[in-house]
Scaffold this active site. Sequence first.
Site, PDB file in Angstrom:
ATOM      1  N   ASP A 213      39.943  44.573  36.411  1.00  0.00           N
ATOM      2  CA  ASP A 213      41.104  44.947  37.070  1.00  0.00           C
ATOM      3  C   ASP A 213      41.989  45.603  35.915  1.00  0.00           C
ATOM      4  OD1 ASP A 213      42.235  42.897  35.622  1.00  0.00           O
ATOM      5  OD2 ASP A 213      43.358  41.951  37.269  1.00  0.00           O
TER       6      ASP A 213
ATOM      7  N   CYS B 176      39.503  40.130  33.655  1.00  0.00           N
ATOM      8  CA  CYS B 176      40.658  40.200  34.313  1.00  0.00           C
ATOM      9  C   CYS B 176      41.867  39.544  33.286  1.00  0.00           C
ATOM     10  CB  CYS B 176      41.014  39.677  35.666  1.00  0.00           C
ATOM     11  SG  CYS B 176      40.781  38.003  35.820  1.00  0.00           S
ATOM     12  N   GLY B 177      43.161  39.380  33.760  1.00  0.00           N
ATOM     13  CA  GLY B 177      43.987  38.885  32.666  1.00  0.00           C
ATOM     14  C   GLY B 177      43.296  37.558  32.110  1.00  0.00           C
ATOM     15  N   THR B 178      43.064  36.707  32.906  1.00  0.00           N
ATOM     16  CA  THR B 178      42.379  35.170  32.228  1.00  0.00           C
ATOM     17  C   THR B 178      41.168  35.331  32.781  1.00  0.00           C
ATOM     18  OG1 THR B 178      42.973  34.307  34.616  1.00  0.00           O
ATOM     19  CG2 THR B 178      44.888  34.140  33.020  1.00  0.00           C
ATOM     20  N   GLY B 179      40.488  36.010  33.569  1.00  0.00           N
ATOM     21  CA  GLY B 179      39.013  35.724  33.990  1.00  0.00           C
ATOM     22  C   GLY B 179      38.946  34.665  34.993  1.00  0.00           C
ATOM     23  N   ILE B 180      40.173  34.023  35.390  1.00  0.00           N
ATOM     24  CA  ILE B 180      40.005  33.076  36.261  1.00  0.00           C
ATOM     25  C   ILE B 180      39.715  33.392  37.969  1.00  0.00           C
ATOM     26  CG2 ILE B 180      41.338  31.151  37.594  1.00  0.00           C
ATOM     27  CD1 ILE B 180      42.852  30.852  34.713  1.00  0.00           C
ATOM     28  N   GLY B 181      40.661  34.581  38.021  1.00  0.00           N
ATOM     29  CA  GLY B 181      40.111  35.230  39.553  1.00  0.00           C
ATOM     30  C   GLY B 181      39.212  35.840  39.620  1.00  0.00           C
TER      31      GLY B 181
ATOM     32  N   HIS C  24      22.275  26.090  30.188  1.00  0.00           N
ATOM     33  CA  HIS C  24      22.188  25.323  31.117  1.00  0.00           C
ATOM     34  C   HIS C  24      22.643  25.625  32.513  1.00  0.00           C
ATOM     35  CE1 HIS C  24      23.319  21.529  28.186  1.00  0.00           C
ATOM     36  NE2 HIS C  24      22.578  22.496  27.646  1.00  0.00           N
TER      37      HIS C  24
ATOM     38  N   ARG D 203      14.976  20.563  32.901  1.00  0.00           N
ATOM     39  CA  ARG D 203      16.108  19.264  33.571  1.00  0.00           C
ATOM     40  C   ARG D 203      17.257  20.235  34.116  1.00  0.00           C
ATOM     41  NH1 ARG D 203      17.409  19.206  28.094  1.00  0.00           N
ATOM     42  NH2 ARG D 203      19.697  19.212  27.848  1.00  0.00           N
ATOM     43  N   HIS D 204      17.551  21.188  33.497  1.00  0.00           N
ATOM     44  CA  HIS D 204      18.642  22.107  33.869  1.00  0.00           C
ATOM     45  C   HIS D 204      18.417  23.032  35.315  1.00  0.00           C
ATOM     46  CE1 HIS D 204      20.410  21.333  30.113  1.00  0.00           C
ATOM     47  NE2 HIS D 204      19.456  22.028  29.500  1.00  0.00           N
TER      48      HIS D 204
HETATM   49  C1  RB5 Z   1      46.830  40.378  37.329  1.00  0.00           C
HETATM   50  O1  RB5 Z   1      48.310  40.281  36.820  1.00  0.00           O
HETATM   51  C2  RB5 Z   1      46.303  39.054  36.958  1.00  0.00           C
HETATM   52  O2  RB5 Z   1      46.679  38.205  37.807  1.00  0.00           O
HETATM   53  C3  RB5 Z   1      44.882  38.899  36.906  1.00  0.00           C
HETATM   54  O3  RB5 Z   1      44.211  39.917  35.830  1.00  0.00           O
HETATM   55  C4  RB5 Z   1      43.849  37.781  36.538  1.00  0.00           C
HETATM   56  O4  RB5 Z   1      44.322  37.057  35.519  1.00  0.00           O
HETATM   57  C5  RB5 Z   1      43.843  36.795  37.951  1.00  0.00           C
HETATM   58  O5  RB5 Z   1      43.160  35.737  37.817  1.00  0.00           O
END
Ligand code: RB5
Length: 158
Positions: free
Chosen positions: A8, A66-71, A99, A133-134
Site C-alpha cells: 500500500d 504495508c505500514g506494519t505488515g499486519i493488515g 518450519h 516433522r514440520h
Molecule cells: C495504513 O495507514 C496502515 O494502516 C497500513 O499500511 C497497515 O499498517 C495495516 O496493517
Amino acid sequence: MRIAIGSDHAGFAAKQAVAAKVAAMGHEIIDFGVESSEQRVDYPDIALKVARFVAGGNADRGILVCGTGIGMSITANKVRGIRAALCHDEFTARMAREHNDANILAMGERTTAIPAMLRIVDTFMHTDFGGERHAARVKKMMDAEEDSGRCCTWADCK
Ligand code: RB5
C-alpha cells in the site's frame, strides 16, 4: 523464481527497494502496485491480488509490505493455500520458511528499516522448507482450511 510483490502507500518505498533487490538476485518480479506513496489504497485490495496470484500457482512466492505488515498478512492468510508470515528479522524469516513453509513474506515499513528488510528478504529467498516433522504440522494448518468456519464451545475445544 517468479515473485509477486505489492504494497500500500505506507509500504511503497520499501516495496521498491525489495523489488530491486529480488530482481538483482535474478528472480522475475510481478508488481501489483502501488505505483507511488501518493496512491492511497486499502491494503486488503493489494494483499488479495498478490495472495490469489500465488495461491493460483502463478508465482512461486509473494512479498507484501504495508505500514506494519499486519493488515497484509492477516488478509493474505484468508486466501486458501496461503501461508503468509509477518517477519521482523532474519530469524523469523528463516523460521517462516524452514518450519512453516511460508509462501508469502509480509513486512512493515513503519516497523522495520529498509536495510533490515533487505536482509530478511535475502533469508526468505534462500531458506528451504525443512520438511520431516514440520510437514505434518503444516498439513494440520492447511487441513484447518476445510472447516475454517467451525467454532467450538469451551467443552468442544478443551
Ligand atoms: C495504513 O495507514 C496502515 O494502516 C497500513 O499500511 C497497515 O499498517 C495495516 O496493517
